[in-house]
Design a protein around this motif. Structure first.
Motif, PDB file in Angstrom:
ATOM      1  N   PRO A  49      31.433   3.049  -3.521  1.00 21.19           N
ATOM      2  CA  PRO A  49      31.475   4.479  -3.774  1.00 21.19           C
ATOM      3  C   PRO A  49      31.399   4.826  -5.258  1.00 21.19           C
ATOM      4  N   ASP A  50      31.211   3.831  -6.136  1.00 24.17           N
ATOM      5  CA  ASP A  50      31.204   4.083  -7.581  1.00 24.17           C
ATOM      6  C   ASP A  50      30.061   4.999  -8.005  1.00 24.17           C
ATOM      7  N   GLU A  51      28.882   4.826  -7.412  1.00 30.33           N
ATOM      8  CA  GLU A  51      27.726   5.643  -7.740  1.00 30.33           C
ATOM      9  C   GLU A  51      27.424   6.546  -6.550  1.00 30.33           C
ATOM     10  N   SER A  52      27.263   7.819  -6.813  1.00 26.68           N
ATOM     11  CA  SER A  52      26.920   8.734  -5.725  1.00 26.68           C
ATOM     12  C   SER A  52      25.486   9.247  -5.872  1.00 26.68           C
ATOM     13  N   THR A  53      24.833   8.933  -7.001  1.00 26.10           N
ATOM     14  CA  THR A  53      23.471   9.383  -7.250  1.00 26.10           C
ATOM     15  C   THR A  53      22.612   8.208  -7.682  1.00 26.10           C
ATOM     16  N   VAL A  54      21.382   8.171  -7.170  1.00 21.37           N
ATOM     17  CA  VAL A  54      20.436   7.135  -7.573  1.00 21.37           C
ATOM     18  C   VAL A  54      19.092   7.809  -7.879  1.00 21.37           C
ATOM     19  N   MET A  55      18.517   7.443  -9.016  1.00 20.09           N
ATOM     20  CA  MET A  55      17.179   7.908  -9.401  1.00 20.09           C
ATOM     21  C   MET A  55      16.172   6.849  -8.969  1.00 20.09           C
ATOM     22  N   ILE A  56      15.117   7.273  -8.275  1.00 20.41           N
ATOM     23  CA  ILE A  56      14.135   6.331  -7.750  1.00 20.41           C
ATOM     24  C   ILE A  56      12.757   6.711  -8.258  1.00 20.41           C
ATOM     25  N   LYS A  57      12.098   5.736  -8.862  1.00 23.21           N
ATOM     26  CA  LYS A  57      10.721   5.916  -9.309  1.00 23.21           C
ATOM     27  C   LYS A  57       9.859   4.897  -8.582  1.00 23.21           C
ATOM     28  N   PRO A  58       8.566   5.160  -8.431  1.00 20.70           N
ATOM     29  CA  PRO A  58       7.723   4.187  -7.722  1.00 20.70           C
ATOM     30  C   PRO A  58       7.559   2.904  -8.513  1.00 20.70           C
ATOM     31  N   ASP A  90       5.148   9.092   6.048  1.00 17.12           N
ATOM     32  CA  ASP A  90       4.117   8.407   6.820  1.00 17.12           C
ATOM     33  C   ASP A  90       3.340   7.381   6.002  1.00 17.12           C
ATOM     34  N   ASP A  91       2.984   7.728   4.772  1.00 17.05           N
ATOM     35  CA  ASP A  91       2.085   6.850   4.013  1.00 17.05           C
ATOM     36  C   ASP A  91       2.676   6.310   2.720  1.00 17.05           C
ATOM     37  N   TRP A  92       3.897   6.633   2.351  1.00 14.47           N
ATOM     38  CA  TRP A  92       4.478   6.162   1.099  1.00 14.47           C
ATOM     39  C   TRP A  92       5.956   5.822   1.287  1.00 14.47           C
ATOM     40  N   ARG A  93       6.495   5.112   0.274  1.00 17.43           N
ATOM     41  CA  ARG A  93       7.927   4.826   0.254  1.00 17.43           C
ATOM     42  C   ARG A  93       8.387   4.656  -1.188  1.00 17.43           C
ATOM     43  N   LEU A  94       9.653   4.931  -1.430  1.00 16.19           N
ATOM     44  CA  LEU A  94      10.304   4.720  -2.715  1.00 16.19           C
ATOM     45  C   LEU A  94      11.541   3.874  -2.469  1.00 16.19           C
ATOM     46  N   MET A  95      11.813   2.935  -3.379  1.00 15.64           N
ATOM     47  CA  MET A  95      12.959   2.039  -3.220  1.00 15.64           C
ATOM     48  C   MET A  95      13.839   2.100  -4.466  1.00 15.64           C
ATOM     49  N   LYS A 152       0.833  -1.208   0.000  1.00 13.19           N
ATOM     50  CA  LYS A 152       0.000   0.000   0.000  1.00 13.19           C
ATOM     51  C   LYS A 152       0.862   1.249   0.000  1.00 13.19           C
ATOM     52  N   ARG A 153       1.999   1.210   0.662  1.00  9.46           N
ATOM     53  CA  ARG A 153       2.902   2.358   0.676  1.00  9.46           C
ATOM     54  C   ARG A 153       3.495   2.593  -0.713  1.00  9.46           C
ATOM     55  N   ASP A 154       3.816   1.523  -1.432  1.00 18.39           N
ATOM     56  CA  ASP A 154       4.317   1.654  -2.802  1.00 18.39           C
ATOM     57  C   ASP A 154       3.234   2.224  -3.721  1.00 18.39           C
ATOM     58  N   GLN A 155       2.002   1.764  -3.549  1.00 14.05           N
ATOM     59  CA  GLN A 155       0.886   2.254  -4.358  1.00 14.05           C
ATOM     60  C   GLN A 155       0.594   3.723  -4.051  1.00 14.05           C
ATOM     61  N   ALA A 156       0.764   4.147  -2.804  1.00 12.46           N
ATOM     62  CA  ALA A 156       0.555   5.552  -2.446  1.00 12.46           C
ATOM     63  C   ALA A 156       1.589   6.440  -3.133  1.00 12.46           C
ATOM     64  N   ALA A 157       2.823   5.982  -3.243  1.00 17.85           N
ATOM     65  CA  ALA A 157       3.859   6.745  -3.951  1.00 17.85           C
ATOM     66  C   ALA A 157       3.498   6.894  -5.419  1.00 17.85           C
ATOM     67  N   LEU A 158       2.967   5.841  -6.003  1.00 17.40           N
ATOM     68  CA  LEU A 158       2.527   5.887  -7.396  1.00 17.40           C
ATOM     69  C   LEU A 158       1.356   6.841  -7.555  1.00 17.40           C
ATOM     70  N   LEU A 159       0.420   6.823  -6.628  1.00 15.72           N
ATOM     71  CA  LEU A 159      -0.752   7.697  -6.660  1.00 15.72           C
ATOM     72  C   LEU A 159      -0.353   9.175  -6.555  1.00 15.72           C
ATOM     73  N   HIS A 160       0.635   9.490  -5.731  1.00 14.92           N
ATOM     74  CA  HIS A 160       1.102  10.870  -5.568  1.00 14.92           C
ATOM     75  C   HIS A 160       2.026  11.304  -6.706  1.00 14.92           C
ATOM     76  N   GLY A 161       2.396  10.376  -7.592  1.00 12.70           N
ATOM     77  CA  GLY A 161       3.296  10.708  -8.698  1.00 12.70           C
ATOM     78  C   GLY A 161       4.700  11.033  -8.241  1.00 12.70           C
ATOM     79  N   LEU A 162       5.146  10.358  -7.209  1.00  7.87           N
ATOM     80  CA  LEU A 162       6.451  10.656  -6.614  1.00  7.87           C
ATOM     81  C   LEU A 162       7.610  10.031  -7.378  1.00  7.87           C
ATOM     82  N   SER A 163       8.701  10.745  -7.425  1.00  2.99           N
ATOM     83  CA  SER A 163       9.988  10.215  -7.868  1.00  2.99           C
ATOM     84  C   SER A 163      11.051  10.996  -7.109  1.00  2.99           C
ATOM     85  N   ALA A 164      12.226  10.435  -6.998  1.00  5.44           N
ATOM     86  CA  ALA A 164      13.267  11.082  -6.199  1.00  5.44           C
ATOM     87  C   ALA A 164      14.642  10.826  -6.793  1.00  5.44           C
ATOM     88  N   GLN A 165      15.536  11.716  -6.455  1.00  6.11           N
ATOM     89  CA  GLN A 165      16.949  11.555  -6.781  1.00  6.11           C
ATOM     90  C   GLN A 165      17.728  11.755  -5.494  1.00  6.11           C
TER      91      GLN A 165
END
Length: 152
Positions: free
Chosen positions: A140-149, A129-134, A47-60
């Protein structure tokens, strides 16, 4: 011939002592005691993964010199929280996991201090509280990660 007869059991005792010391001093994580209870909680996690999708979340997430910077994008109708929890989960050893909290410095931008990450594969979990992104990264090779729901 006598030394050969002595050497074989002696080497067994030496190797046995070495592996006993290694097994006592290293922590290999705890196995979950109640598998049924953990299995029931999987629906809450989904449900937390679905909430992230519903909110249109993405992160870097960018980790650089002891500072974690998180850029969060969401639908205009969503109001982001003032702080986020980030879990850096080491892929093989639970004792290496790190949890930090980042605070919002500008709209959609969060910053917080992070201890140095060991070399290896890290699973990155950003949660509120209600969502998560993984996502995952290799330090140390990668210092940036793009996360989408996760999609359905």
């Amino acid at each position: 011939m006598v030394w050969l007869v002595i050497a074989i059991p002696l080497s067994s005792v030496i190797y046995g002592t070495f592996f006993l010391i290694v097994s006592i001093t290293s922590f290999d994580g705890m196995v979950v005691d109640d598998y049924y209870k953990e299995g029931k909680q999987i629906n809450r996690v989904l449900k937390r993964d679905q909430a992230a999708l519903l909110h249109g979340l993405s992160a870097q997430v960018t980790v650089n010199e002891g500072l974690a910077t998180v850029f969060v994008a969401a639908k205009e109708s969503y109001t982001p929280p003032p702080a986020l929890e980030i879990n850096f989960i080491y892929s093989t050893r639970a004792g290496q996991d790190k949890t930090i909290f980042v605070e919002q410095t500008q709209p959609g931008i969060y910053k917080g201090a992070i201890p140095e990450l060991e070399t290896g594969r890290w699973n990155v979990q950003i949660s509120s509280d209600d969502w998560r992104l993984m996502g995952s990264m290799r330090a140390p090779d990668e210092s940036t990660v793009m996360i989408k729901p996760l999609t359905k």
